[in-house]
Structures are given as C-alpha cells and as structure tokens.
Design an enzyme around this catalytic site. Structure first.
Site, PDB file in Angstrom:
ATOM      1  N   ARG A   1     -35.096 -37.768  75.990  1.00 37.76           N
ATOM      2  CA  ARG A   1     -35.160 -36.811  77.101  1.00 37.76           C
ATOM      3  C   ARG A   1     -36.434 -35.981  77.082  1.00 37.76           C
ATOM      4  NH1 ARG A   1     -35.538 -33.716  80.542  1.00 37.76           N
ATOM      5  NH2 ARG A   1     -34.008 -32.349  81.504  1.00 37.76           N
TER       6      ARG A   1
ATOM      7  N   ASP B   1     -25.043 -39.807  86.476  1.00 38.54           N
ATOM      8  CA  ASP B   1     -24.510 -38.473  86.773  1.00 38.54           C
ATOM      9  C   ASP B   1     -23.680 -38.546  88.048  1.00 38.54           C
ATOM     10  OD1 ASP B   1     -24.212 -35.825  85.925  1.00 38.54           O
ATOM     11  OD2 ASP B   1     -25.665 -35.123  87.389  1.00 38.54           O
TER      12      ASP B   1
ATOM     13  N   ARG C   1     -18.944 -36.954  77.719  1.00 39.52           N
ATOM     14  CA  ARG C   1     -20.357 -36.551  77.637  1.00 39.52           C
ATOM     15  C   ARG C   1     -20.955 -36.923  76.276  1.00 39.52           C
ATOM     16  NH1 ARG C   1     -21.156 -32.756  81.784  1.00 39.52           N
ATOM     17  NH2 ARG C   1     -23.274 -33.468  81.576  1.00 39.52           N
TER      18      ARG C   1
ATOM     19  N   ARG D   1     -26.583 -33.767  75.504  1.00 39.10           N
ATOM     20  CA  ARG D   1     -27.584 -32.859  74.947  1.00 39.10           C
ATOM     21  C   ARG D   1     -27.364 -32.380  73.521  1.00 39.10           C
ATOM     22  NH1 ARG D   1     -27.485 -28.304  79.292  1.00 39.10           N
ATOM     23  NH2 ARG D   1     -25.287 -28.670  78.856  1.00 39.10           N
TER      24      ARG D   1
ATOM     25  N   TYR E   1     -20.171 -29.496  95.311  1.00 40.40           N
ATOM     26  CA  TYR E   1     -21.640 -29.488  95.195  1.00 40.40           C
ATOM     27  C   TYR E   1     -22.308 -29.568  96.562  1.00 40.40           C
ATOM     28  CZ  TYR E   1     -21.601 -29.691  90.146  1.00 40.40           C
ATOM     29  OH  TYR E   1     -21.436 -29.371  88.827  1.00 40.40           O
TER      30      TYR E   1
HETATM   31  O1  CP3 Z   1     -20.620 -38.888  79.183  1.00 42.84           O
HETATM   32  C1  CP3 Z   1     -21.797 -39.273  79.093  1.00 42.84           C
HETATM   33  O2  CP3 Z   1     -22.441 -39.214  78.067  1.00 42.84           O
HETATM   34  C2  CP3 Z   1     -22.397 -39.959  80.313  1.00 42.84           C
HETATM   35  C3  CP3 Z   1     -23.171 -39.195  81.190  1.00 42.84           C
HETATM   36  C4  CP3 Z   1     -22.682 -38.042  82.062  1.00 42.84           C
HETATM   37  C5  CP3 Z   1     -23.581 -37.027  82.483  1.00 42.84           C
HETATM   38  N1  CP3 Z   1     -22.967 -36.251  83.397  1.00 42.84           N
HETATM   39  C6  CP3 Z   1     -24.972 -36.909  82.022  1.00 42.84           C
HETATM   40  C7  CP3 Z   1     -25.646 -35.605  82.149  1.00 42.84           C
HETATM   41  C8  CP3 Z   1     -21.462 -37.783  82.696  1.00 42.84           C
HETATM   42  C9  CP3 Z   1     -20.142 -38.508  82.568  1.00 42.84           C
HETATM   43  C10 CP3 Z   1     -21.670 -36.649  83.543  1.00 42.84           C
HETATM   44  C11 CP3 Z   1     -20.627 -36.100  84.431  1.00 42.84           C
HETATM   45  C12 CP3 Z   1     -20.929 -34.867  85.174  1.00 42.84           C
HETATM   46  N2  CP3 Z   1     -22.085 -34.489  85.776  1.00 42.84           N
HETATM   47  C13 CP3 Z   1     -19.950 -33.889  85.503  1.00 42.84           C
HETATM   48  C14 CP3 Z   1     -18.518 -33.941  85.099  1.00 42.84           C
HETATM   49  C15 CP3 Z   1     -18.455 -33.401  83.744  1.00 42.84           C
HETATM   50  C16 CP3 Z   1     -17.123 -33.035  83.202  1.00 42.84           C
HETATM   51  O3  CP3 Z   1     -17.073 -33.074  81.971  1.00 42.84           O
HETATM   52  O4  CP3 Z   1     -16.200 -32.684  83.914  1.00 42.84           O
HETATM   53  C17 CP3 Z   1     -20.588 -32.885  86.246  1.00 42.84           C
HETATM   54  C18 CP3 Z   1     -19.955 -31.616  86.757  1.00 42.84           C
HETATM   55  C19 CP3 Z   1     -21.929 -33.280  86.426  1.00 42.84           C
HETATM   56  C20 CP3 Z   1     -23.003 -32.560  87.164  1.00 42.84           C
HETATM   57  C21 CP3 Z   1     -24.030 -32.076  86.198  1.00 42.84           C
HETATM   58  N3  CP3 Z   1     -25.022 -32.876  85.673  1.00 42.84           N
HETATM   59  C22 CP3 Z   1     -24.204 -30.765  85.672  1.00 42.84           C
HETATM   60  C23 CP3 Z   1     -23.317 -29.581  85.983  1.00 42.84           C
HETATM   61  C24 CP3 Z   1     -25.312 -30.810  84.827  1.00 42.84           C
HETATM   62  C25 CP3 Z   1     -25.992 -29.654  84.096  1.00 42.84           C
HETATM   63  C26 CP3 Z   1     -25.236 -29.146  82.973  1.00 42.84           C
HETATM   64  C27 CP3 Z   1     -24.916 -30.171  81.909  1.00 42.84           C
HETATM   65  O5  CP3 Z   1     -23.781 -30.634  81.902  1.00 42.84           O
HETATM   66  O6  CP3 Z   1     -25.790 -30.530  81.133  1.00 42.84           O
HETATM   67  C28 CP3 Z   1     -25.788 -32.149  84.808  1.00 42.84           C
HETATM   68  C29 CP3 Z   1     -26.889 -32.680  84.014  1.00 42.84           C
HETATM   69  C30 CP3 Z   1     -26.521 -33.722  83.000  1.00 42.84           C
HETATM   70  N4  CP3 Z   1     -25.719 -34.802  83.257  1.00 42.84           N
HETATM   71  C31 CP3 Z   1     -26.994 -33.823  81.653  1.00 42.84           C
HETATM   72  C32 CP3 Z   1     -26.471 -34.997  81.131  1.00 42.84           C
HETATM   73  C33 CP3 Z   1     -26.729 -35.587  79.763  1.00 42.84           C
HETATM   74  C34 CP3 Z   1     -27.965 -32.865  80.971  1.00 42.84           C
HETATM   75  C35 CP3 Z   1     -29.296 -33.076  81.542  1.00 42.84           C
HETATM   76  C36 CP3 Z   1     -30.421 -32.743  80.614  1.00 42.84           C
HETATM   77  O7  CP3 Z   1     -30.744 -33.558  79.737  1.00 42.84           O
HETATM   78  O8  CP3 Z   1     -31.029 -31.679  80.805  1.00 42.84           O
END
Ligand code: CP3
Length: 352
Positions: free
Chosen positions: A42, A78, A29, A33, A155
């Site tokens: 964002r 995502d 990640r 954020r 999900y």
């Molecule tokens: O690693 C990176 O920087 C690349 C991008 C990436 C995102 N999501 C961007 C994102 C990756 C690899 C993910 C994977 C992801 N998405 C997972 C697996 C994570 C893990 O570590 O096991 C999951 C469960 C998701 C589903 C998801 N997307 C959730 C639960 C959420 C909300 C909570 C959170 O993690 O922020 C998202 C939104 C999301 N995906 C954000 C980002 C940067 C935040 C969105 C925002 O800007 O508000």
C-alpha cells in the site's frame, strides 16, 4: 484444481452444515491495514490502484490467506467502486476514508443514478478473481463480496461515513417511491456484480450490511428487507451467501427472512442464543469482539469459551463479529487462527 477437493473443504462443508475435522476460520478485513505485508504494498500505490490493478489485488488477497493460515480467502476489493459506473464520483481521501463528491441531496437526484446494466467496466475485480483462483491452494475457497443495498444507499446519500444517517433516513421517509427506485437500481446492479464474481471463480459471497443496524425492526422490514432479499434471491442457487449485518441484534429475525445460508453475527449477541433463535438448520459465522485481539490472553479465553459453547454442532464458521481493527497485532490474529483449528479439533476428539 479438482472441483471435489474445493467442494469438500472445511469452509464450504460448514456452510452446508456438514461435519468437519476442525472449525473453519477467516477474519473479516483480513487483508487490511493491520498487516505489515499489506502496508508494504500500500505504501507504493493508492488504495484505488490496489483495487483496480488485478495483480496487486491478487497479491494482497493471497498473502493474507497464506500468512494467517485461514480457511478462506476474501477478494481484495471494496464496497464502493461499483458506484462509479452508476454515476458517483468516488474518492478515497487520505485519512478520511471514502468520499462521494456528488451525493444524492434530494429525492429527484435519484433519477440520475444509472443502473449497472453491464458490469464490464468493473473487469479489474473479475480479473483479480481469476488470478487469485489460479494461485490459491485447491482446498481454499475464494469469497466474493458486496455491500447490501442499504449500506450502499447510505454512501450514495451521505457522501461518506455517518453517525446518525440523518440524510439517508430523511430521504427514505420523505419519498418512499424514490427510495424504492434507488434500492431497486442498487439491488439489480448488485445481482449482476455478484453473479460476475461467481462466474469469474468465487465459491461463496458475503453481503455486508454494515450500517443497517441504525434502523428499527419496523423500518428495516419496510425499507430494506425486500431489496436485500431481492439480491440474495438473485444469486445462483448453490452459492452460499453469508448475510452479515452489524449493530442491532433485534434485526436478526428479519435478516433470516431476507435469506442466505449463513448468518454473520456480531459480538453484541450471545452466539448460541442467536443460533438457537435462528434455528439449527442455518449456519452461523462469528462472533468474537474484534477488540479482544488487542490482548492475547483475553482473545484466547474468549475464543476457547466460544468454541466450547458451540461444541460439535455443525455449521459454525469462526470469525470476528466485525472487521479486524487497524491497531491489532498481526501475531494475535495468527495465533487465533491456530487456536481455533487446534481447540476445535481437540473438542471433536474428546466430546461425547
Ligand atoms: O476483508 C478484506 O480483507 C477484503 C477487503 C475489504 C476492504 N473493504 C478493503 C479496504 C472489504 C471486505 C471491505 C468492505 C468494506 N468497505 C466495508 C464493510 C466493512 C465491514 O466490516 O462491515 C465498508 C463500510 C467499506 C467502505 C470503506 N472502504 C471504508 C469505510 C474505508 C475506510 C476505512 C477503513 O475501513 O479502512 C475503506 C477503505 C478500505 N477498504 C481499506 C481497505 C484495506 C483501507 C484503505 C487503505 O489502505 O487506506
């Protein structure tokens, strides 16, 4: 970009367990954020815009790689947008994370899940890959990724995040045939989605089974492993797959059966113990507790201990044990990357 330079980069060498000058590091990640550069982009657009506008996704991916100095970029995307063309109504609700408005409520609902025969509706992701690959330094690989079938299924069934996965497990136990249908549709869709990422220019992929840790080993073996294995077997040979699961070290021997050339370890295991159990013939990724990055002196001590424990054994990719937390000071992440490079290079020069 000369293909050999990329093929000989630290990250891909470590995936193949070849010796490297310093331990490669990236951060799960890493583009998200906690990073002011991400928040600035964002603040102007929705999260879905970021995912679906290739120029924005590329900018966020490239900026994170550059400001952190990490050895791999990860595609900004995502896990869940691939569910939209499969018939799910997805929304990223403000402050709540992802919501699916039409989750599968009973086994019969699985009939309406459309397998992704054609991935062209997800072109924005493959377009982003092409843009990123064009701009990335020639020695930095681009990682693609997807959710593993169980995490995606959770999900589809819960409609969002969950604590106990009650609906998911209830459906899984109640109707194994319907569960199999869902997991096979997800697995076949995932193969096409991941192959398209690779065709567009990704050098390796990570499969996130972020929520499978809620399962017992027996249930994982029966209800999940065959489908994760199906996905990994469907990824072209020669593309390193990082098989990542979190929350339950008891599943590690089974994850190995599911396949992959690199295993992502969370911080609940001792890395060397887990690596010895898996066998030295695999590469491993991990596994600093993301929380220790709140405080630099703790992070430094734990990272140094980890690097010392690994020593010169080839095949270690440094990472956190799970995604970086939004509260993390970005300077600590940058300092960690630098420390991993410096300390691991020094250990190679001094160790016998
Ligand atoms: O690693 C990176 O920087 C690349 C991008 C990436 C995102 N999501 C961007 C994102 C990756 C690899 C993910 C994977 C992801 N998405 C997972 C697996 C994570 C893990 O570590 O096991 C999951 C469960 C998701 C589903 C998801 N997307 C959730 C639960 C959420 C909300 C909570 C959170 O993690 O922020 C998202 C939104 C999301 N995906 C954000 C980002 C940067 C935040 C969105 C925002 O800007 O508000």
């Amino acid at each position: 970009m000369p293909a050999t330079e990329l093929n000989d980069c630290r990250f891909l060498k470590a995936c193949r367990r070849e010796p490297v000058d310093a331990t490669p590091v990236w951060i799960m990640r890493q583009a998200g954020r906690y990073l002011p550069e991400y928040m600035a982009v964002r603040s102007k657009v929705t999260f879905m815009d970021l995912c679906t506008q290739p120029e924005l996704a590329a900018e966020v991916t490239l900026t994170a790689q550059r400001v952190l100095g990490v050895d791999a970029a990860i595609l900004f995307a995502d896990l869940l947008p691939m569910l939209q063309p499969m018939g799910f109504d997805l929304e990223y609700a403000k402050g709540e994370g992802p919501v699916i408005h039409n989750p599968l409520k009973q086994a019969a609902d699985i009939d309406r899940v459309r397998e992704l025969e054609d991935v062209s509706s997800l072109h924005f992701t493959f377009d982003a890959v092409k843009l990123i690959r064009r701009e990335l330094p020639g020695d930095i690989p681009l990682l693609g990724f997807a959710g593993a079938p169980f995490t995606l299924a959770s999900y589809c069934i819960e409609g969002g995040g969950s604590k106990h996965y009650i609906r998911t497990k209830t459906l899984m136990y109640a109707d194994e045939g319907a569960w199999q249908t869902l997991m096979e549709r997800l697995a076949r869709s995932l193969i096409r989605y991941i192959r398209a990422q690779v065709d567009a220019g990704c050098q390796a992929v990570q499969l996130f089974d972020s929520w499978a840790g809620c399962l017992s080993p027996t249930d994982y073996a029966r209800y999940v492993l065959p489908y994760t294995k199906m996905v990994i077997d469907g990824i072209p040979a020669g593309v390193p797959v990082i098989n990542f699961l979190t929350g339950n070290p008891a599943l590690l021997p089974l994850i190995k059966q599911a396949g992959g050339s690199v295993f992502g370890l969370d911080w609940r295991v001792d890395l060397m113990t887990a690596w010895n159990d898996l066998g030295e013939t695999y590469a491993v990724q991990g596994n600093l507790d993301p929380l220790v990055l709140q405080d630099w002196s703790t992070a430094k001590r734990q990272a140094e201990d980890l690097l010392t424990a690994v020593g010169r054994r080839p095949g270690h990719i440094f990472n956190l044990g799970h995604g970086v937390l939004p509260e993390t000071p970005p300077d600590n992440v940058k300092a960690l990357v630098q420390l991993v490079h410096e300390r691991s290079a020094a250990l190679r020069n001094t160790a016998n």
